[in-house]
Every structure is written in C-alpha cells, then in structure tokens.
Write a protein that holds these residues in place. Sequence first.
Motif, PDB file in Angstrom:
ATOM      1  N   THR A 123     -32.809  -8.961   1.620  1.00  0.00           N
ATOM      2  CA  THR A 123     -32.617  -7.754   1.203  1.00  0.00           C
ATOM      3  C   THR A 123     -31.425  -8.034   0.605  1.00  0.00           C
ATOM      4  OG1 THR A 123     -34.682  -6.977   1.482  1.00  0.00           O
ATOM      5  CG2 THR A 123     -34.285  -6.349  -0.131  1.00  0.00           C
ATOM      6  N   ALA A 124     -32.057  -8.372  -1.013  1.00  0.00           N
ATOM      7  CA  ALA A 124     -30.657  -8.403  -2.197  1.00  0.00           C
ATOM      8  C   ALA A 124     -31.105  -7.418  -3.463  1.00  0.00           C
ATOM      9  CB  ALA A 124     -30.706  -9.714  -2.859  1.00  0.00           C
ATOM     10  N   ALA A 125     -30.073  -6.153  -4.087  1.00  0.00           N
ATOM     11  CA  ALA A 125     -31.030  -5.105  -4.889  1.00  0.00           C
ATOM     12  C   ALA A 125     -29.450  -5.714  -5.503  1.00  0.00           C
ATOM     13  CB  ALA A 125     -30.097  -3.837  -4.283  1.00  0.00           C
ATOM     14  N   PHE A 126     -29.977  -5.151  -6.986  1.00  0.00           N
ATOM     15  CA  PHE A 126     -28.971  -6.127  -8.015  1.00  0.00           C
ATOM     16  C   PHE A 126     -29.134  -4.688  -8.945  1.00  0.00           C
ATOM     17  CE2 PHE A 126     -30.885  -9.727  -6.490  1.00  0.00           C
ATOM     18  CZ  PHE A 126     -28.915 -10.042  -6.352  1.00  0.00           C
ATOM     19  N   ALA A 127     -28.925  -3.742  -9.858  1.00  0.00           N
ATOM     20  CA  ALA A 127     -28.635  -2.364 -10.785  1.00  0.00           C
ATOM     21  C   ALA A 127     -28.397  -3.634 -12.067  1.00  0.00           C
ATOM     22  CB  ALA A 127     -26.972  -2.398 -10.496  1.00  0.00           C
ATOM     23  N   GLN A 128     -29.145  -2.663 -12.799  1.00  0.00           N
ATOM     24  CA  GLN A 128     -29.465  -4.085 -14.585  1.00  0.00           C
ATOM     25  C   GLN A 128     -29.394  -2.194 -15.529  1.00  0.00           C
ATOM     26  OE1 GLN A 128     -30.323  -7.431 -14.798  1.00  0.00           O
ATOM     27  NE2 GLN A 128     -28.259  -6.781 -13.568  1.00  0.00           N
ATOM     28  N   VAL A 129     -29.276  -2.356 -16.594  1.00  0.00           N
ATOM     29  CA  VAL A 129     -29.587  -0.787 -17.485  1.00  0.00           C
ATOM     30  C   VAL A 129     -31.021  -1.148 -17.742  1.00  0.00           C
ATOM     31  CG1 VAL A 129     -29.461  -1.017 -19.832  1.00  0.00           C
ATOM     32  CG2 VAL A 129     -28.014  -2.076 -19.047  1.00  0.00           C
ATOM     33  N   GLY A 130     -30.919   0.803 -16.826  1.00  0.00           N
ATOM     34  CA  GLY A 130     -32.165   1.052 -16.568  1.00  0.00           C
ATOM     35  C   GLY A 130     -34.006   0.773 -15.578  1.00  0.00           C
ATOM     36  N   GLU A 131     -32.502  -0.530 -14.609  1.00  0.00           N
ATOM     37  CA  GLU A 131     -33.633  -0.748 -13.401  1.00  0.00           C
ATOM     38  C   GLU A 131     -32.872  -1.045 -12.135  1.00  0.00           C
ATOM     39  OE1 GLU A 131     -36.775  -3.090 -14.375  1.00  0.00           O
ATOM     40  OE2 GLU A 131     -34.450  -4.829 -15.146  1.00  0.00           O
ATOM     41  N   VAL A 132     -33.621  -0.742 -11.370  1.00  0.00           N
ATOM     42  CA  VAL A 132     -33.135  -1.877 -10.195  1.00  0.00           C
ATOM     43  C   VAL A 132     -33.486  -2.734  -9.642  1.00  0.00           C
ATOM     44  CG1 VAL A 132     -31.866  -0.930  -7.614  1.00  0.00           C
ATOM     45  CG2 VAL A 132     -31.757   0.529  -8.583  1.00  0.00           C
ATOM     46  N   VAL A 133     -32.811  -3.889  -9.534  1.00  0.00           N
ATOM     47  CA  VAL A 133     -34.097  -5.157  -9.073  1.00  0.00           C
ATOM     48  C   VAL A 133     -33.408  -5.356  -7.792  1.00  0.00           C
ATOM     49  CG1 VAL A 133     -34.772  -7.749  -9.294  1.00  0.00           C
ATOM     50  CG2 VAL A 133     -33.529  -6.065 -11.344  1.00  0.00           C
ATOM     51  N   VAL A 134     -34.882  -5.511  -6.719  1.00  0.00           N
ATOM     52  CA  VAL A 134     -34.956  -5.609  -5.048  1.00  0.00           C
ATOM     53  C   VAL A 134     -35.444  -7.085  -4.402  1.00  0.00           C
ATOM     54  CG1 VAL A 134     -35.157  -4.801  -2.918  1.00  0.00           C
ATOM     55  CG2 VAL A 134     -34.652  -3.506  -4.557  1.00  0.00           C
ATOM     56  N   VAL A 135     -34.783  -7.845  -4.196  1.00  0.00           N
ATOM     57  CA  VAL A 135     -35.132  -9.024  -3.719  1.00  0.00           C
ATOM     58  C   VAL A 135     -35.834  -9.651  -2.608  1.00  0.00           C
ATOM     59  CG1 VAL A 135     -35.264 -12.150  -4.231  1.00  0.00           C
ATOM     60  CG2 VAL A 135     -34.442 -10.398  -5.621  1.00  0.00           C
ATOM     61  N   ALA A 140     -39.254 -14.484  -0.740  1.00  0.00           N
ATOM     62  CA  ALA A 140     -38.705 -14.741  -2.024  1.00  0.00           C
ATOM     63  C   ALA A 140     -38.889 -14.005  -3.499  1.00  0.00           C
ATOM     64  CB  ALA A 140     -38.879 -15.429  -3.018  1.00  0.00           C
ATOM     65  N   ALA A 141     -39.482 -12.747  -2.935  1.00  0.00           N
ATOM     66  CA  ALA A 141     -40.607 -11.693  -3.570  1.00  0.00           C
ATOM     67  C   ALA A 141     -39.587 -10.929  -4.203  1.00  0.00           C
ATOM     68  CB  ALA A 141     -41.724 -10.802  -3.202  1.00  0.00           C
ATOM     69  N   VAL A 142     -39.794 -10.282  -5.472  1.00  0.00           N
ATOM     70  CA  VAL A 142     -39.271  -8.954  -6.771  1.00  0.00           C
ATOM     71  C   VAL A 142     -40.321  -8.581  -6.733  1.00  0.00           C
ATOM     72  CG1 VAL A 142     -37.161  -9.111  -8.820  1.00  0.00           C
ATOM     73  CG2 VAL A 142     -38.222 -11.059  -8.096  1.00  0.00           C
ATOM     74  N   ARG A 143     -39.385  -6.621  -7.089  1.00  0.00           N
ATOM     75  CA  ARG A 143     -39.531  -5.416  -7.352  1.00  0.00           C
ATOM     76  C   ARG A 143     -39.074  -4.530  -7.615  1.00  0.00           C
ATOM     77  NH1 ARG A 143     -41.948  -0.843  -3.510  1.00  0.00           N
ATOM     78  NH2 ARG A 143     -43.219   0.758  -4.741  1.00  0.00           N
ATOM     79  N   ARG A 144     -39.259  -4.036  -8.747  1.00  0.00           N
ATOM     80  CA  ARG A 144     -38.506  -3.582  -9.993  1.00  0.00           C
ATOM     81  C   ARG A 144     -38.389  -2.235 -10.100  1.00  0.00           C
ATOM     82  NH1 ARG A 144     -36.092  -7.113 -13.681  1.00  0.00           N
ATOM     83  NH2 ARG A 144     -37.354  -8.436 -13.916  1.00  0.00           N
ATOM     84  N   TYR A 145     -37.091  -1.028  -9.831  1.00  0.00           N
ATOM     85  CA  TYR A 145     -37.492   0.436  -9.634  1.00  0.00           C
ATOM     86  C   TYR A 145     -36.695   1.179 -11.391  1.00  0.00           C
ATOM     87  CZ  TYR A 145     -38.991  -0.712  -4.623  1.00  0.00           C
ATOM     88  OH  TYR A 145     -38.824  -0.583  -3.538  1.00  0.00           O
ATOM     89  N   PRO A 146     -37.366   1.185 -12.072  1.00  0.00           N
ATOM     90  CA  PRO A 146     -36.869   2.095 -12.919  1.00  0.00           C
ATOM     91  C   PRO A 146     -35.830   3.069 -13.000  1.00  0.00           C
ATOM     92  CG  PRO A 146     -39.308   1.227 -13.276  1.00  0.00           C
ATOM     93  CD  PRO A 146     -38.724   1.320 -11.808  1.00  0.00           C
ATOM     94  N   LEU A 147     -34.849   3.356 -13.249  1.00  0.00           N
ATOM     95  CA  LEU A 147     -34.282   4.412 -12.962  1.00  0.00           C
ATOM     96  C   LEU A 147     -33.435   4.470 -14.485  1.00  0.00           C
ATOM     97  CD1 LEU A 147     -33.982   6.749 -11.548  1.00  0.00           C
ATOM     98  CD2 LEU A 147     -31.456   5.425 -10.469  1.00  0.00           C
ATOM     99  N   ALA A 148     -33.416   5.581 -15.406  1.00  0.00           N
ATOM    100  CA  ALA A 148     -32.241   5.579 -16.885  1.00  0.00           C
ATOM    101  C   ALA A 148     -30.881   5.377 -16.553  1.00  0.00           C
ATOM    102  CB  ALA A 148     -32.972   6.378 -17.330  1.00  0.00           C
ATOM    103  N   GLY A 149     -30.599   4.774 -17.205  1.00  0.00           N
ATOM    104  CA  GLY A 149     -28.284   5.141 -17.416  1.00  0.00           C
ATOM    105  C   GLY A 149     -28.039   2.961 -17.108  1.00  0.00           C
ATOM    106  N   TYR A 150     -27.157   3.953 -17.748  1.00  0.00           N
ATOM    107  CA  TYR A 150     -26.492   2.220 -17.543  1.00  0.00           C
ATOM    108  C   TYR A 150     -26.413   2.094 -16.047  1.00  0.00           C
ATOM    109  CZ  TYR A 150     -26.044   2.466 -23.143  1.00  0.00           C
ATOM    110  OH  TYR A 150     -26.273   2.397 -23.645  1.00  0.00           O
ATOM    111  N   LEU A 151     -26.267   1.486 -15.432  1.00  0.00           N
ATOM    112  CA  LEU A 151     -26.326   1.206 -13.970  1.00  0.00           C
ATOM    113  C   LEU A 151     -25.443  -0.080 -13.644  1.00  0.00           C
ATOM    114  CD1 LEU A 151     -29.900   2.339 -12.154  1.00  0.00           C
ATOM    115  CD2 LEU A 151     -28.694   3.709 -13.033  1.00  0.00           C
ATOM    116  N   GLU A 152     -24.662   0.320 -12.293  1.00  0.00           N
ATOM    117  CA  GLU A 152     -24.115  -0.802 -12.481  1.00  0.00           C
ATOM    118  C   GLU A 152     -23.152  -0.625 -10.591  1.00  0.00           C
ATOM    119  OE1 GLU A 152     -19.754  -0.654 -15.201  1.00  0.00           O
ATOM    120  OE2 GLU A 152     -20.633   1.900 -14.953  1.00  0.00           O
TER     121      GLU A 152
END
Length: 388
Positions: free
Chosen positions: A170-182, A187-199
């Motif tokens: 599994t791979a996880a990537f911080a994005q603005v306003g969400e975390v993307v998990v692959v 080869a499936a993607v799931r997104r987790y909304p989370l407010a903030g400038y995530l880094e």
Amino acid sequence: MNEPHLTRLLTRAAEDVRPTRPATAGWERAGRVRRARRAAGAAAVAVALIGGGTTALLHRAGPPAPAHPVVRPSASPVRQPPPVLDLIDDPLGRLGDRVAAPLSVRPVDRALALRQPVDPKTGEAGPVRVLGDDGLVRELDVVTLAPTRDASGNETAPLKPGSLSPDGRTAAFAQVGEVVVVDLTRAAVRRYPLAGYLEHVVWAGDRLLVGDNDTAYEVDRGSGKARKLPVDPRGLVVPEPARPGDLLTLGGAEDGLSVRRFPAAGGAPQQLPVGTGGLPPGYRLDEVYGRGWQRGDRIAQAGWTTTGSMGGAEGVAVVDARTGAVSHLLDLGREDRAKACCEVLGWSADGAVLFRADPTALARWRPETGEVDRVARDVTGPVSLPAS
C-alpha cells in the motif's frame, strides 16, 4: 615388576615354536612361550594403565592451560566513507530502470520501493514509479498526484520517504484536503478527506499517520475518521513495524536535540537529551533533518554535525532511543555536497542504514563495521522504502 624383568618376558614371548622338535618337548616349550606372552601382555597393559591414569590425574590436577582470547579491535564510533563507493548487487539497483508497464495493467505482489523522478533542469516531478519484487518498474497511472504545499504556497513532490507501507502492498500520499491511499496489489484508489495543508505521511505498522505543519492525525482506514495525536509530525520517527506501540520523535535545535517517547497508553511524554559524550572530542550532532527511522532501540537520521573545528558538515547518526546517546556517526563532510544531501531512507533487513549518498545514488552504511557501499545509481527524485 621392574624393567629388566619385563624385557626378558618380552624377549621370550617373541621366540617361535619350532615344529621340528619332539612333540612333547615342543608342547612344553609352546606352553612356556604362551604363558610368557600372557604375562608380558598383562604387564604391558598394567604399565599403560598406570601411566595413562597418572597422566590423566596430573592433567586434571594441574593448573588450567592459559587462555588466549581473540582480541577484536573495536570499531570507531565515527567513520568516513571512501572517496569512491563500490556498487554492490542489490534489488534496489533497478530503481533507475525504465518503466516496463503501467500499474493498472500489471499490479505488484509487493513493492520494494517507490520513486518519483525529478527533472534536474526544471525541477518538475514526473509520475510515481513502483519497483516490484519481480524487479520490474511500473508507472503509478491510477491517480494523478499534485505537489504538496503549505499555507505560504511552498511546494514539494507528493512522494514522501514514509509513503510505502511496511508490507510493500500500500502507498499513501498527503494532498491538500485529503489523503490518497493506493492498493498496489489491485491498483485501487481510496481517498480520505481531511482538512489542512497535509504534507507528512508515516506508517506505524498498519496505522496510517498524516500531518500538516504542526498537527499529526491517525486516519482510520475503515471509517475514514481521524484523531489528533500529541506528536510533532515533522520530527515523528518511522516506527519499527514489529513494535509500533510507542511513538518517538527526534528533533530540536535551539535548546538541543532530544528524543521524546509518547506512550501508546497515553500520559506525559518522556524526554531525553541527545548526548555525544561517546564520540571522539570535537564531534557533535547539532541538528537533524529528513525522517528518522527506528530499528529496535536505535534511531537512524541524517543531520548537520560539528567535526573538530568545522561546523555544518553532513552526517548520518545512530541514536540510542533509551539513553539519547549518539552511538555511531557517519561523517560525510561538506565539500561537493548540497545542503541536506543525505536523507536517511530506512534500515535494510540485515541492519544497515540506507541513505541518499549524492543527488543520484543510494548507499548502505553498516554502523558496526563502518562499511559503506553504493546500492543504486541514476536515481533522481524522492524515494520511499518500506520500514523493516
């Protein structure tokens, strides 16, 4: 029985019985020879037993043989790498290979590493690549990732050193306003909304920890809910997968470096100052950068050091999380090196520290022996390895 008597018996025992003599006399003579042989044999055995027993008793009763322990010279806690590193055969050596297939067409059973190439001329980051345990490189084509950025607009590549999970699935990537998990195996993607400038992204075993500039969260991948953690996301150490309970941070500069332990059961954190009393005079660890990585009770992290009279040198340190002592230091100097050149990327399964040796190479350092080797070359951009 004295020695001359024994000699005569042995001499007589060695005589032959001559068949040409009369039968009666021969029979008597043969009897005397056989008796002499038996007597001589018994005497010889007795002498051997007495001598051997005496030797054994003397051996047991005497003083022990002097011991000669093998003396191994202790390795210096500070080492410098050779000017040119040997390239060893390692699976990570294929990180710089060309893409063989998109991930959507050929998912992996397990990823050995993630890499995001960066154009050295423009600084533009390309798509993330996945090195599978079969040695093939895939392109992560199932999601388009934006650079992470802070409130001031400063941007960096979305791939972080802690993005790849310990099992490589599994791979996880911080994005603005969400975390993307692959899920790299499907080869499936799931997104987790989370407010903030995530880094920041860190895996603590199978727990997913993310953070912005000053707040860390644990994301429940089942429900998508997040809870705050009382740790500094920038100084958070990647835990060893087998013992992810307590969380550790390593950081600080103005008041000195310190290791802080946050108990999994809650309660006040424990703080230990980082000490360099075990290093040779003049050596000091001043600051750390990048991500720290835990293995057992040791933390490996890159930082700036003082070596003798020179400050601002690059180095990689191993810190004892129980005492705060710097047990080993790899002195990388500062000539021909960019600032913050040598980020630690994790531990290998056999206990070596993996780090960025220069802008395009990965290296392996064995703290106990001081051995340093190159494991990959022509590798630009950020790299993420699984915790081991």
